[in-house]
Write an enzyme that holds these catalytic residues in place. Sequence first.
Site, PDB file in Angstrom:
ATOM      1  N   TYR A 136       0.837  -1.046   0.028  1.00 26.10           N
ATOM      2  CA  TYR A 136       0.054   0.028  -0.143  1.00 26.10           C
ATOM      3  C   TYR A 136       0.967   1.161   0.081  1.00 26.10           C
ATOM      4  CZ  TYR A 136      -3.210   3.451   1.720  1.00 26.10           C
ATOM      5  OH  TYR A 136      -3.943   4.559   1.990  1.00 26.10           O
ATOM      6  N   LYS A 140       1.018   4.344  -2.863  1.00 25.53           N
ATOM      7  CA  LYS A 140       0.532   5.651  -2.571  1.00 25.53           C
ATOM      8  C   LYS A 140       1.957   6.484  -2.689  1.00 25.53           C
ATOM      9  CE  LYS A 140      -3.712   5.192  -1.378  1.00 25.53           C
ATOM     10  NZ  LYS A 140      -4.708   6.020  -2.166  1.00 25.53           N
TER      11      LYS A 140
END
Length: 214
Positions: A136, A140
């Site tokens: 993740y 991002k």
Amino acid sequence: MTGAAGDMGGAVCKRLLDDGYEVMALVRRSSDAVDERAKKHAADLGQESEVEAAYEAARSAFGAVWGSVHCAGGWAGGTVSATTVETYDRMMSMNLRSAFLCCRAAMRRMSGQGRIVNVSAYTAAALHGISGSAAYAASKAGIIALTKAIAEEAQADLRANCIAPGTLLTSKNAAGMPKSDSSGWIPLTQIADSIAYLLSPDAPNGAVLTFPSR
């Protein structure tokens, strides 16, 4: 815009419609609920052909693509050593690939003018990587780098910016973290206000607006 069926995206969609924008809401399934004032279009944001078709539909419906806001995304946890390739690929597709494809499709249909707004994350992305969110965080962080690359390429009145919020004040987050203090979480109206600003004539270029939760 993407992610209009979610909590954050729904708040942003409402704000833009209230401000008088014409909005095409890209959703995963045609059954996904969005503000009835928006024009809904179902597409798999990880598939190049479907994204291109969606943005072509937006241009046909509205006559032009002027702004593109990308709120769609997801989260999966795991340390680097425990993260599977499948989880890594899913995070990259869901978060970074979808943003890249949407940015590119929008830019191809802008006449040197327009606004692009991406959504990264504050606590577990490029700004503050933390253990347990490896894939993740990487996806991002890539969104921030992508935004800055577009900003460097920007010509005429094109502006590309990014927001990086901490934990959002939503019922879903409250249910998932019942023991956490939600008093410092980020209200959805603050996110919607910030994105509206980044779509305005006063928008900067290449900025990353951060909203750390307390």
